[in-house]
Scaffold this motif. Structure first.
Motif, mmCIF file in Angstrom:
data_model
loop_
_atom_site.group_PDB
_atom_site.id
_atom_site.type_symbol
_atom_site.label_atom_id
_atom_site.label_comp_id
_atom_site.label_asym_id
_atom_site.label_seq_id
_atom_site.Cartn_x
_atom_site.Cartn_y
_atom_site.Cartn_z
ATOM 1 N N GLY A 131 0.772 -1.240 0.000
ATOM 2 C CA GLY A 131 0.000 0.000 0.000
ATOM 3 C C GLY A 131 0.796 1.279 0.000
ATOM 4 O O GLY A 131 0.220 2.355 -0.028
ATOM 5 N N THR A 132 2.132 1.210 0.034
ATOM 6 C CA THR A 132 2.904 2.464 0.028
ATOM 7 C C THR A 132 3.793 2.529 -1.206
ATOM 8 O O THR A 132 4.086 1.507 -1.823
ATOM 9 N N LYS A 133 4.202 3.739 -1.542
ATOM 10 C CA LYS A 133 5.176 3.943 -2.623
ATOM 11 C C LYS A 133 6.310 4.788 -2.053
ATOM 12 O O LYS A 133 6.057 5.811 -1.398
ATOM 13 N N MET A 134 7.539 4.350 -2.309
ATOM 14 C CA MET A 134 8.702 5.109 -1.819
ATOM 15 C C MET A 134 9.092 6.124 -2.909
ATOM 16 O O MET A 134 9.512 5.737 -3.990
ATOM 17 N N VAL A 138 10.131 10.123 0.774
ATOM 18 C CA VAL A 138 8.907 9.885 1.555
ATOM 19 C C VAL A 138 8.253 8.555 1.175
ATOM 20 O O VAL A 138 8.508 8.012 0.104
ATOM 21 N N ALA A 139 7.408 8.070 2.085
ATOM 22 C CA ALA A 139 6.536 6.934 1.766
ATOM 23 C C ALA A 139 5.140 7.507 1.595
ATOM 24 O O ALA A 139 4.590 8.098 2.529
ATOM 25 N N VAL A 140 4.589 7.399 0.390
ATOM 26 C CA VAL A 140 3.212 7.864 0.155
ATOM 27 C C VAL A 140 2.272 6.684 0.400
ATOM 28 O O VAL A 140 2.482 5.597 -0.150
ATOM 29 N N LYS A 141 1.278 6.886 1.253
ATOM 30 C CA LYS A 141 0.307 5.812 1.526
ATOM 31 C C LYS A 141 -0.665 5.766 0.344
ATOM 32 O O LYS A 141 -1.779 6.297 0.396
ATOM 33 N N PHE A 142 -0.178 5.158 -0.721
ATOM 34 C CA PHE A 142 -0.833 5.219 -2.017
ATOM 35 C C PHE A 142 -2.224 4.576 -2.016
ATOM 36 O O PHE A 142 -3.189 5.169 -2.497
ATOM 37 N N ASP A 143 -2.327 3.383 -1.465
ATOM 38 C CA ASP A 143 -3.617 2.668 -1.489
ATOM 39 C C ASP A 143 -4.661 3.380 -0.639
ATOM 40 O O ASP A 143 -5.834 3.477 -1.021
ATOM 41 N N ALA A 144 -4.217 3.891 0.532
ATOM 42 C CA ALA A 144 -5.153 4.610 1.416
ATOM 43 C C ALA A 144 -5.609 5.907 0.742
ATOM 44 O O ALA A 144 -6.793 6.275 0.801
ATOM 45 N N LEU A 145 -4.678 6.579 0.070
ATOM 46 C CA LEU A 145 -4.997 7.824 -0.639
ATOM 47 C C LEU A 145 -5.982 7.545 -1.779
ATOM 48 O O LEU A 145 -6.967 8.276 -1.954
ATOM 49 N N ARG A 146 -5.723 6.485 -2.550
ATOM 50 C CA ARG A 146 -6.617 6.125 -3.647
ATOM 51 C C ARG A 146 -8.020 5.822 -3.127
ATOM 52 O O ARG A 146 -9.011 6.276 -3.682
ATOM 53 N N LYS A 147 -8.071 5.075 -2.010
ATOM 54 C CA LYS A 147 -9.371 4.698 -1.449
ATOM 55 C C LYS A 147 -10.137 5.945 -0.986
ATOM 56 O O LYS A 147 -11.344 6.055 -1.210
ATOM 57 N N TYR A 148 -9.403 6.871 -0.366
ATOM 58 C CA TYR A 148 -10.044 8.107 0.106
ATOM 59 C C TYR A 148 -10.631 8.889 -1.077
ATOM 60 O O TYR A 148 -11.769 9.362 -1.028
ATOM 61 N N LEU A 149 -9.857 8.974 -2.155
ATOM 62 C CA LEU A 149 -10.331 9.721 -3.332
ATOM 63 C C LEU A 149 -11.468 8.987 -4.047
ATOM 64 O O LEU A 149 -12.371 9.621 -4.585
ATOM 65 N N GLU A 150 -11.432 7.660 -4.022
ATOM 66 C CA GLU A 150 -12.531 6.880 -4.621
ATOM 67 C C GLU A 150 -13.810 7.070 -3.800
ATOM 68 O O GLU A 150 -14.889 7.297 -4.351
ATOM 69 N N ASP A 151 -13.665 7.001 -2.484
ATOM 70 C CA ASP A 151 -14.839 7.171 -1.609
ATOM 71 C C ASP A 151 -15.402 8.588 -1.681
ATOM 72 O O ASP A 151 -16.584 8.810 -1.440
#
Lengths: 315, 170
Positions: B47-50, B146-159
């Motif tokens: 779920g993260t991207k470096m 940085v570590a971007v919490k990519f999956d959590a961010l995507r889910k937030y934007l989808e919701d």
């Protein structure tokens, strides 16, 4: 008041049920190259020529690395709203289903379940989109890295609809399991991005399907027979042009006995907002041919979400 | 005549200063995606991207904060090219006009104390130094790992109905 509430509730449920297109099923399948190069293969003699086929059951029972990768991919896809069909479970289900079918009989007459040879043939593990997977742990001096190839294949059009491939960073410290996990994490976003473009294209231009028109033997007509001064094949092509999304279709091949249409774009939803697949769409052609002036009976044969055959002459 | 020359001089200086101020403002807006320099450093865990992202500002502290925000902005609007052992990562929001169509949402999301900060974790211990902290003109260019919490961010934007779901329409 209660009636109004229940009417609204039923309407909302109906809208949510009918406003959605048919969701394709996806399954990860190890590639032929992966299975055969590791010895997970079956060989048989086909009238003198040796045929080698992948043995998926053996691969899934013996290869822990493969299971690790499939499990990781399943987790990611489930999170994106596409829980994957599990090949191993599907193969087990088919085996138990065959045993149950042979044992099951009715209580009153002891009659068994009707199954034609074609029904038996259709009982195979299948999905609408196949994720064809290959990977290999390679070595460069003391360092290891994973080379990874993932192809998303549309089972009906045989088109590669999404792909991702590459090699991971070489490492001398990381365990093989960690390198394999990294390989999945590194390429799944790219794969899903392409898969999304494929879905967007389907919603915009229609789902791409394959349609085949065939003839039963010994009929007193064929596709070159004339109705209202036009050959039957012309009538069928006109129907395709009128009903395909923006008239998009391609006549791949045609003789007096068969017609093969590819890249046929059908709507994802019909005018009632209900989901459409190849079988549902071609049923309208079946009705059209049953009417005056053709009066032709036909058999509709389904080959999954994206391919249907209409066999003219009889049911 | 003297008054006229004074007036023209003051007006010219004021115009020049206003131009400079506007330029600085442009550098730090989240919407100016063409400005963002970012790349994948390595494959992140679930779920993260470096990511390493760069930003300019008058002082290094501010540039560091903008760099972290740029990493989130790039994940949303631009995606990242393949690199660091990872394949290409596409933008979470595929609509190229999303930043203008959802301006109110993104203005709120990207304000200094906005929600963007929840989706990025700095991997730097303290302020970046050496080649990650460059003096450029009168300001600083800082690179943040940085570590971007990519999956959590995507889910937030989808919701939030900003990003499209993979299974949308099915």
């Amino acid at each position: 008041m209660r009636k109004i509430i229940s009417t609204i509730a039923i309407t909302l449920v109906a809208i949510s049920l009918f406003g959605q297109a048919k969701k394709p099923t996806i399954m990860v399948v190890p590639s032929d190259q992966y299975c055969i190069s590791r010895g997970y293969a079956m060989e048989y003699d086909n009238m003198g020529s040796k045929i080698t086929l992948p043995d998926y059951k053996a691969a899934l029972q013996n290869d822990l690395e493969l299971k690790l990768i499939i499990s990781k991919m399943s987790g990611i896809m489930a999170d994106r709203g596409f829980p994957l069909k599990d090949l191993e479970q599907e193969l087990k289900n088919l085996a138990t289903q065959s045993a149950e079918m042979s044992m099951l009989e009715s209580k009153s007459s002891g009659s068994g379940i009707a199954e034609s040879p074609i029904d038996a043939l259709k009982r195979t593990a299948k999905s609408d989109i196949i994720m064809d997977l290959s990977f290999e742990v390679k070595k460069v001096g003391p360092k290891k890295y994973v080379s990874f190839i993932l192809n998303g294949l549309d089972a009906y059009t045989s088109k590669n609809v999404a792909s991702a491939a590459g090699a991971g960073q070489p490492s001398s410290a990381a365990q093989t399991e960690i390198l394999l996990e990294e390989a999945v994490l590194a390429y799944m976003d790219e794969f899903n991005g392409r898969l999304m473009s494929f879905f967007e294209d389907a919603f915009e231009k229609g789902r791409e399907v394959k349609i085949r028109i065939k003839m039963f033997q010994n009929m007193d007509f064929d596709l070159e027979s004339e109705y209202n001064d036009d050959e039957l094949s012309e009538h069928i092509e006109n129907w395709m042009a009128d009903h395909a999304v923006n008239g998009r279709y391609n006549t791949q091949d045609a003789t007096e006995n068969f017609m093969q249409f590819e890249q046929v774009r059908i709507p994802m939803l019909n005018e009632k907002g209900r989901a459409v697949d190849a079988r549902g769409w071609i049923r309208d052609l079946q009705k059209y041919l049953k009417d005056d002036p053709f009066m032709i009976e036909s058999k509709l044969y389904m080959r999954g979400l994206g391919e249907a055959w209409l066999i003219l002459g009889e049911k | 005549m003297k008054r006229l020359i004074q007036f023209i001089t003051i007006a010219t200086l004021a115009y020049g200063m206003a131009g400079c101020a506007a330029k600085k403002e442009l550098m730090i807006t989240y919407g100016s995606n063409h400005n963002i320099e970012s790349q994948i450093i390595s494959v992140g865990k679930d779920g993260t991207k470096m990511i390493k992202a760069w930003a300019f500002a008058k002082n290094p502290e501010l540039a560091f904060m903008y760099a972290k925000r740029n990493a989130v902005s790039a994940a949303i609007f631009k995606g990242f090219p393949a690199g660091g052992g990872s394949g290409m990562v596409g933008a979470i929001v595929r609509n190229p006009n999303a930043d203008t169509e959802h301006k109110a949402f993104f203005d709120e999301f990207f304000k200094d104390d906005g929600k963007w900060a929840q989706y990025v974790v700095s991997k730097n211990v303290g302020m970046p130094s050496g080649n990650d902290r460059l003096k450029v003109g009168k300001g600083y260019k800082v690179g943040a790992s940085v570590a971007v919490k990519f999956d959590a961010l995507r889910k937030y934007l989808e919701d939030s109905n900003i990003a499209k779901k993979l299974d949308e329409g099915f």
